[in-house]
Design a protein around this motif. Structure first.
Motif, PDB file in Angstrom:
ATOM      1  N   LEU A   1      -6.140   1.849  -4.690  1.00 48.15           N
ATOM      2  CA  LEU A   1      -5.222   1.664  -3.733  1.00 48.15           C
ATOM      3  C   LEU A   1      -3.797   1.701  -4.077  1.00 48.15           C
ATOM      4  O   LEU A   1      -3.187   1.390  -5.112  1.00 48.15           O
ATOM      5  N   GLY A   2      -3.231   2.777  -3.495  1.00 39.38           N
ATOM      6  CA  GLY A   2      -1.756   3.438  -3.665  1.00 39.38           C
ATOM      7  C   GLY A   2      -1.669   4.811  -4.168  1.00 39.38           C
ATOM      8  O   GLY A   2      -2.483   4.986  -5.225  1.00 39.38           O
ATOM      9  N   ALA A   3      -1.145   5.354  -3.328  1.00 41.42           N
ATOM     10  CA  ALA A   3      -1.001   6.952  -3.842  1.00 41.42           C
ATOM     11  C   ALA A   3       0.289   7.400  -4.157  1.00 41.42           C
ATOM     12  O   ALA A   3       0.654   8.620  -3.806  1.00 41.42           O
TER      13      ALA A   3
ATOM     14  N   GLY B   1      -1.125   5.434  -8.953  1.00 42.71           N
ATOM     15  CA  GLY B   1      -2.239   5.451  -8.249  1.00 42.71           C
ATOM     16  C   GLY B   1      -2.894   7.108  -8.335  1.00 42.71           C
ATOM     17  O   GLY B   1      -4.286   7.121  -8.423  1.00 42.71           O
TER      18      GLY B   1
ATOM     19  N   ASP C   1      -3.921   4.808   0.995  1.00 45.18           N
ATOM     20  CA  ASP C   1      -2.441   4.644   1.106  1.00 45.18           C
ATOM     21  C   ASP C   1      -2.211   4.675   2.540  1.00 45.18           C
ATOM     22  O   ASP C   1      -2.865   5.248   3.336  1.00 45.18           O
ATOM     23  N   ARG C   2      -1.195   3.995   2.830  1.00 44.44           N
ATOM     24  CA  ARG C   2      -0.535   3.955   4.326  1.00 44.44           C
ATOM     25  C   ARG C   2       0.016   5.418   4.477  1.00 44.44           C
ATOM     26  O   ARG C   2       0.200   5.774   5.675  1.00 44.44           O
TER      27      ARG C   2
ATOM     28  N   PRO D   1       0.190  11.095  -0.262  1.00 45.30           N
ATOM     29  CA  PRO D   1       0.822  10.618  -1.633  1.00 45.30           C
ATOM     30  C   PRO D   1       2.375  11.025  -1.832  1.00 45.30           C
ATOM     31  O   PRO D   1       2.767  11.931  -1.314  1.00 45.30           O
TER      32      PRO D   1
ATOM     33  N   GLU E   1       6.476   6.969  -1.018  1.00 47.73           N
ATOM     34  CA  GLU E   1       7.049   5.822  -1.186  1.00 47.73           C
ATOM     35  C   GLU E   1       8.081   5.612  -2.400  1.00 47.73           C
ATOM     36  O   GLU E   1       8.822   6.749  -2.575  1.00 47.73           O
TER      37      GLU E   1
ATOM     38  N   ALA F   1      -4.363  -1.171   2.393  1.00 51.54           N
ATOM     39  CA  ALA F   1      -4.746  -1.529   1.404  1.00 51.54           C
ATOM     40  C   ALA F   1      -4.793  -3.092   1.298  1.00 51.54           C
ATOM     41  O   ALA F   1      -5.657  -3.849   0.585  1.00 51.54           O
TER      42      ALA F   1
ATOM     43  N   LEU G   1      -0.332  -0.528  -6.225  1.00 52.77           N
ATOM     44  CA  LEU G   1       0.420  -0.489  -5.134  1.00 52.77           C
ATOM     45  C   LEU G   1       1.903  -0.559  -5.625  1.00 52.77           C
ATOM     46  O   LEU G   1       2.802  -0.842  -4.333  1.00 52.77           O
TER      47      LEU G   1
END
Length: 415
Positions: free
Chosen positions: A8-10, A14, A32-33, A36, A39, A223, A248
């Protein structure tokens, strides 16, 4: 939609976890939302900090604290309405920044830092992204003798304790290496063993493409939908995995707290803006203006100006006051042209109160793993963290002793 593990988390951490697991034969889903590297990994100064053996401490000198309390410093700002909620974290952070405790923390932290450049170079070579890494080091530049001497003493200490490589530059040598910087500067320190990245987002994207080439799959998903045995909702449907890794960054506590883990976590917000360079000028190295609290970094998109830290509520709107404060100063340091971004970018650095990342198994949940809390060094420590998580999950000998980074060093989880 069944996998051996879901990461969970790109962001950089991650993606690196996913790569190292996929290389070991795991069937990995990365969720991820956003795509990659879009954020926190998007907006850093692009440094792989081999010199960063001492993580950034909370200031303890009374004069510095009083200056920050006035909330007008260019390097640290805070939202007054965030201080009550942030107080427990800041209190623990301050206590752990005592010189004796800080030195003990550095002994553990340095074991990760020692491998940061070499692990990035190996991964970048495998991903075909070596050209994004620049083995040129970076600089701290000085305006006063007192600050130069203080910073030089620190560099000497780091060299003596941990072999950190650096060179001192007088004004003439600095002008030779950076002829377009302010000629009133009295000198600089150059950390020669650190790499810099010309485009952090492109680097994370390249690592993610390598993950896909290895057979890994990326999903846009939520996530926060993680539930036992381990299921996650994505745009392609619900996926199930035998294990899960929470990576994340500043959003990790949303998942960990829901699972019952009370952790001393905070976030430092930061901003950046890109600028052109005036015709006929060039910035060759990342440069930190130590006394004014900002950094200029040559990037693919332009000269990136990055700010210090801002303490604010997680959902507070952008307040790029620091950026506005340091931009005029930055223009005297280097001949910047116009802004290249429509608005300032803002990101959040995920921090623990003892300045060490959380890397390892969750004690109350079988096959749940944590990889977050890297503060200012997420980009620096992404590949090292990815390797350690994969080694632990596979039952291999680990690159370093992972015990200092286990989550159970904090208060016991809620029952």
């Amino acid at each position: 939609m069944k996998f051996d593990t879901v990461v969970l988390g790109a962001g950089i951490v991650g993606v690196c976890v996913a790569v190292h697991l996929q290389k070991r034969g795991y069937r990995v889903a990365l969720v991820d939302r956003k795509p990659p590297g879009n954020e926190t990994s998007l907006g850093n100064a692009g440094l792989i900090q081999r010199e960063g053996v001492y993580p950034y401490a909370f200031p303890r000198e009374l004069g510095t604290l009083m200056r920050y309390a006035r909330n007008r410093s260019p390097d640290v700002r805070y939202h007054p309405n965030a201080m009550l909620k942030s107080a427990p974290f800041l209190w623990q952070y301050w206590r752990n920044s005592h010189p004796v405790k800080h030195a003990a923390i550095a002994r553990s932290y340095s074991t990760l830092i020692r491998h940061c450049v070499s692990e990035h170079r190996v991964l970048a070579a495998a991903a075909g992204a070596s050209e994004l890494l620049r083995p040129i080091g970076w600089m701290k530049v000085f305006r006063t003798v007192a600050v130069r001497d203080s910073e030089t003493q620190l560099a000497e200490q780091w060299h003596r304790e941990y072999g950190v490589e650096y060179e001192s530059l007088d004004a003439a040598r600095l002008q030779q290496m950076e002829p377009d910087l302010d000629r009133s500067l009295i000198g600089a320190l150059r950390y020669t063993a650190s790499d810099s990245v010309s485009d952090p987002n492109a680097l994370v994207t390249a690592y993610a493409k390598y993950f896909a080439q290895l057979g890994g799959l990326f999903f846009i998903g939520d996530a926060n939908s993680l539930r036992d045995h381990w299921q996650v909702d994505t745009a392609a449907g619900t996926l199930t995995a035998a294990s899960a890794v929470v990576a994340l960054g500043p959003w990790s506590d949303q998942v960990s707290s829901r699972l019952g883990y009370r952790l001393p976590l905070g976030a430092k917000r930061g901003y950046h803006m890109h600028y052109g360079a005036q015709p006929g000028t060039r910035l060759n190295h990342p440069v930190l203006d130590v006394e004014r609290g900002y950094m200029l970094v040559p990037m693919t998109k332009g000269i990136r100006l990055t700010t210090g830290a801002e303490i604010a509520r997680h959902d507070a709107p952008k307040t790029p006051i620091q950026l506005a404060a340091v931009e005029p100063v930055a223009r005297t340091l280097f001949p910047l042209a116009g802004r290249l971004d429509a608005e300032a970018w803002m990101g959040r650095r995920p921090c623990t109160a003892d300045m060490l990342p959380i890397i390892g198994p969750a004690p109350d949940h079988k096959d749940l793993w944590f990889a977050f809390g890297h503060a200012h060094h997420g980009l620096t420590l992404g590949p090292v963290t990815g390797r350690l998580i994969a080694e632990m999950m596979a039952g291999e000998d680990t690159l370093v002793d992972t015990r200092p980074f286990r989550v159970d060093r904090f208060l016991p989880p809620l029952r």
